[in-house]
Design an enzyme around this catalytic site. Structure first.
Site, PDB file in Angstrom:
ATOM      1  N   LYS A  83       0.833  -1.202   0.000  1.00  0.00           N
ATOM      2  CA  LYS A  83       0.000   0.000   0.000  1.00  0.00           C
ATOM      3  C   LYS A  83       0.869   1.254   0.000  1.00  0.00           C
ATOM      4  O   LYS A  83       1.861   1.340   0.734  1.00  0.00           O
ATOM      5  CB  LYS A  83      -0.927  -0.013   1.211  1.00  0.00           C
ATOM      6  CG  LYS A  83      -1.961   1.121   1.221  1.00  0.00           C
ATOM      7  CD  LYS A  83      -2.940   0.962   2.377  1.00  0.00           C
ATOM      8  CE  LYS A  83      -3.987   2.060   2.397  1.00  0.00           C
ATOM      9  NZ  LYS A  83      -4.975   1.891   3.483  1.00  0.00           N
ATOM     10  N   SER A 142      -9.683   2.122   2.429  1.00  0.00           N
ATOM     11  CA  SER A 142      -8.734   2.827   1.571  1.00  0.00           C
ATOM     12  C   SER A 142      -7.633   1.920   1.026  1.00  0.00           C
ATOM     13  O   SER A 142      -6.824   2.344   0.193  1.00  0.00           O
ATOM     14  CB  SER A 142      -8.085   3.977   2.349  1.00  0.00           C
ATOM     15  OG  SER A 142      -7.213   3.470   3.366  1.00  0.00           O
ATOM     16  N   SER A 198     -10.474   0.092   6.551  1.00  0.00           N
ATOM     17  CA  SER A 198      -9.728   0.154   5.299  1.00  0.00           C
ATOM     18  C   SER A 198      -9.137  -1.176   4.845  1.00  0.00           C
ATOM     19  O   SER A 198      -8.643  -1.272   3.719  1.00  0.00           O
ATOM     20  CB  SER A 198      -8.618   1.202   5.393  1.00  0.00           C
ATOM     21  OG  SER A 198      -9.179   2.494   5.430  1.00  0.00           O
TER      22      SER A 198
END
Length: 576
Positions: A204, A276, A300
Site C-alpha cells: 500500500k 482505503s 480500510s
C-alpha cells in the site's frame, strides 16, 4: 523575505481571524449588556456568545466578559503552536495501549505450521497467479517454478489489467526482478527465509520505500520519495518477498479515489473497490500479486476485502509496526495483510509481526499459528445481527456450527459509543493540520461533504474537553469488551453489524474478513448506494473477531470455515 517568519505571521493571523470569522458574521459592536470589551481587535463577548452554539453550552454576559482576556491569550498561544512544523511521523506523547491493566495476554512463541500442499504446479499462468501463497511457496522450494518466472507472470498481468483496475500507483518492475533473482540464488544455495521467500506482493502506498515514490494517494504528495524504508518494508525484504509495486489507496487513506484515478473492483469494474486499501484488495482479487499489505484505521482492510472478495486480517493494535507508514490516526492505525486465503494471512503476519522501538505503540508479543482443535472452541454470536443479515451470513453461522464449535449468544456492549468516530476525525485533522491551515486541502481530488477537507475543518470545533470525555468513553468500552470476551474464543458476525467495526477498531481487537458466498446486486458507490440498474455476481464476506493478540484462534477458525464454505477459489470473470 524570511519565509519561516512570514509563515508564522500568516498562521497567527489565521488563528486570530478564524476564531470569530466562522461565527456567521457576528457584529463586534452588538449590544451585550455593556460587556462587549475587546471590540477593536474583533474578538468580543458577542463572538463568545455565538461560539457557544457550536458547543451546546450557554454562559451569562458576565461570564463571557470574565473569560475574554483568557481566550485572546489562548489565540496567541494557538498561533505560536500552529507555526511549529510537525512532521507526520511525530506521534503524540499520549500512547494508546489496548491492554487494560488487569488484562492478561497469554505468551506466544514465534511458530508457523502451515497446511501441507498436495497440488502440483498448474500449467496455466492464471492458475499459478491465483494460487495461494502457501502453494506458491511450496512450488518455489520444490524447484517447480523460479521466483523470476513467478514475478514475470505477475508483471505481465499488471501490464494487461492495471489499466482497467488502477490497482497500482507505481510498478517497480526492475526492483522486483532484482529481488526475484536474489531469491532464486538463495534457493539454489540453500538459504531459507521463510514462506514468503520469492513471493511477489503489493505494498500500500502509505508505506515508505527508499527511493521509490510513496504518494499517500494524494495530490500534495504525488512526488514524495522517501529516503528510508518502513519497518514492514524491511521485514518483507528480509523474508525474501518480491516487491511488485505500490498499490493505490484513497487519498490520505480514505476511499478508493487517488490523485489520478479510481481503483476498480475486479468483479465489476463499474464500481470502485472501496477503501482505503483499495489497490491492495483489487490487486489480490484480480491476480495482480500473491498478497498485499493494507492498513486500517476504520474499515480500510475490511471494507475493500468485502467489496473485492479477498481475505483481510486487521491485527490487534500494536502487533505490527507502523513506523514508516503515513500516520492518519495514531491511536487507531494498524497494518495487516490482504490475501486470497486465510492461511496466507498467517504466513504474512508471521513475517511482519514483532516489536519495533520506532513505533511508540508497538507490542512485544510473539505470533503462533498451528493446527488447533476448533471443536473445543466457544464462538459467540449476536442473534439480531444475523436476523438483519442475509443468507450468506446465516450460511456461515450454520457452517461454523457444523464444524463442531460451541455457539453461544454474545453479550454486545449496550453503551452508545457512536461518538468514538470523532477520534478519527480529530487525530486526522491534527495529522494534516498544515493542509487545512495553508488551504492546500483544496488540492485533494475529492471535495465532497464526506471528504477529508470538510471533515478536518469541522473537527476543529470538537472541544478538547469533549475529546477527553470521548477518550474516557473509549476506556469504558474497552472494559465492557474485555468482560464480553470472557469465556469466548471468538465472535462471528457480518462485518459492519452493531457498530462492531467502530467498536473493535477503537478497542484494538483483531478482525478477520473472509469470503462467505455471493449475492446478486447492482454496482455500488463508496457508500453502498446503487449506481446502476443491472446486477452482477458479487462476493459476500463474514467476519471473525477475537480477544487481543489471539489472531491464532481467528485464523484457525477462519481456515476451517473457509474450507467448509468452499467458495474462496472462485475468481472474478475476465481476469484469466
Amino acid at each position: 523575505m524570511d519565509i519561516k517568519t512570514d509563515r508564522r505571521a500568516l498562521l497567527r493571523g489565521a488563528a486570530l481571524t478564524g476564531a470569530f470569522g466562522a461565527m456567521g458574521g457576528c457584529n463586534p459592536g452588538a449590544d451585550d449588556g455593556g460587556q462587549n470589551s475587546g471590540a477593536e481587535d474583533g474578538l468580543t463577548t458577542t463572538t463568545i456568545a455565538a461560539a457557544e452554539k457550536l458547543q451546546g453550552i450557554e454562559y451569562t454576559p458576565q461570564e463571557r466578559a470574565m473569560m475574554l482576556d483568557d481566550i485572546e491569550q489562548r489565540l496567541t498561544t494557538l498561533a505560536a503552536l500552529r507555526a511549529i512544523e510537525f512532521p507526520n511521523e511525530l506521534a503524540p506523547a499520549c500512547v494508546f495501549d489496548p491492554k487494560l491493566p488487569r488484562k492478561k495476554i497469554p505468551s506466544q512463541k514465534n511458530r508457523l505450521n502451515l497446511s501441507e500442499v498436495r497440488r502440483d504446479l498448474p500449467q496455466s499462468e492464471a492458475d499459478i497467479a491465483f494460487a495461494s501463497v502457501v502453494e506458491q511457496a511450496h512450488w518455489l522450494r520444490a524447484g517447480a517454478i523460479t521466483s523470476a518466472q513467478l514475478t514475470d507472470i505477475y508483471l505481465r498481468r499488471i501490464e494487461k489489467y492495471n489499466g482497467t483496475l488502477n490497482a497500482y500507483i507505481t510498478v517497480t518492475a526492475d526492483l522486483a526482478r532484482a529481488q526475484a533473482a536474489k531469491a532464486d540464488v538463495d534457493f539454489a544455495e540453500g538459504r531459507g527465509r521463510g514462506p514468503l521467500q520469492g513471493i511477489p506482493y503489493g505494498l500500500k502506498d502509505l508505506a515508505d520505500t527508499k527511493n521509490v515514490l510513496t504518494s499517500w494517494g494524494a495530490t500534495p504528495y504525488k512526488e514524495r520519495v522517501p529516503e528510508t524504508d518502513a519497518e514492514v518494508t524491511r521485514k518483507l525484504r528480509r523474508a525474501g518477498a518480491v516487491l511488485l509495486g505500490k498499490t493505490a489507496c484513497g487519498a490520505i487513506a480514505y476511499g478508493d479515489q487517488w490523485f489520478a484515478a479510481t481503483t476498480r473492483n475486479p468483479w465489476n469494474a463499474e464500481e470502485g473497490s472501496s477503501g482505503s486499501s483499495a489497490g491492495s484488495a483489487s490487486a489480490v482479487a484480480g491476480g495482480l500479486c500473491a498478497f498485499a499489505i493494507g492498513t486500517e484505521t476504520l474499515g480500510s482492510i475490511i471494507s475493500p476485502s468485502e467489496r473485492c472478495g479477498t481475505t483481510g486480517l486487521r491485527p490487534t493494535f500494536g502487533r505490527v509496526s507502523r513506523a514508516g507508514f503515513m500516520a492518519l490516526c495514531w491511536s487507531l492505525d494498524k497494518v495487516g495483510p490482504i490475501c486470497r486465503t486465510v492461511e496466507d494471512n498467517a504466513a504474512v503476519l508471521s513475517a511482519i509481526n514483532g516489536f519495533d522501538a520506532d513505533d511508540p505503540s508497538a507490542a512485544r508479543v510473539g505470533f503462533t499459528y498451528e493446527p488447533q482443535d476448533i471443536t473445543k472452541m466457544t464462538v459467540g454470536y449476536v442473534p439480531a445481527w444475523f436476523e438483519e443479515g442475509d443468507s450468506a451470513d446465516r450460511k456461515a453461522l450454520e457452517a461454523l456450527k457444523d464444524l463442531g464449535v460451541t455457539l453461544k449468544e454474545f453479550t454486545w456492549p449496550e453503551i452508545d459509543f457512536g461518538s468514538l468516530i470523532e477520534i478519527v476525525q480529530v487525530e486526522a485533522a491534527a495529522a494534516f493540520a498544515d493542509l487545512t491551515l495553508s488551504n492546500r486541502d483544496d488540492e485533494l481530488v475529492w471535495q465532497a461533504k464526506e471528504a477529508w477537507p470538510n471533515a478536518w475543518r469541522a473537527a476543529r470545533f470538537v472541544s478538547a474537553v469533549d475529546y477527553v470525555q470521548i477518550d474516557r468513553l473509549r476506556r469504558r468500552l474497552m472494559q465492557d469488551m474485555m468482560t464480553a470476551f470472557e469465556g469466548f474464543d471468538a465472535l462471528i458476525g457480518p462485518h459492519f453489524a452493531g457498530g462492531a467495526l467502530l467498536a473493535t477498531n477503537a478497542t484494538g481487537h483483531p478482525q478477520l474478513a473472509l469470503r462467505a458466498g455471493f449475492s446478486q446486486r447492482p454496482a455500488l458507490s463508496l457508500f453502498d448506494e446503487p449506481i446502476q440498474k443491472q446486477t452482477f455476481k458479487a462476493p459476500r464476506g463474514i467476519s471473525l473477531w477475537a480477544d487481543l493478540f489471539e489472531e491464532r484462534k481467528l485464523l484457525a477458525l477462519g481456515a476451517a470455515l473457509e474450507k467448509e464454505l468452499s467458495v474462496s477459489d472462485q475468481r472474478p470473470p475476465n481476469f484469466d
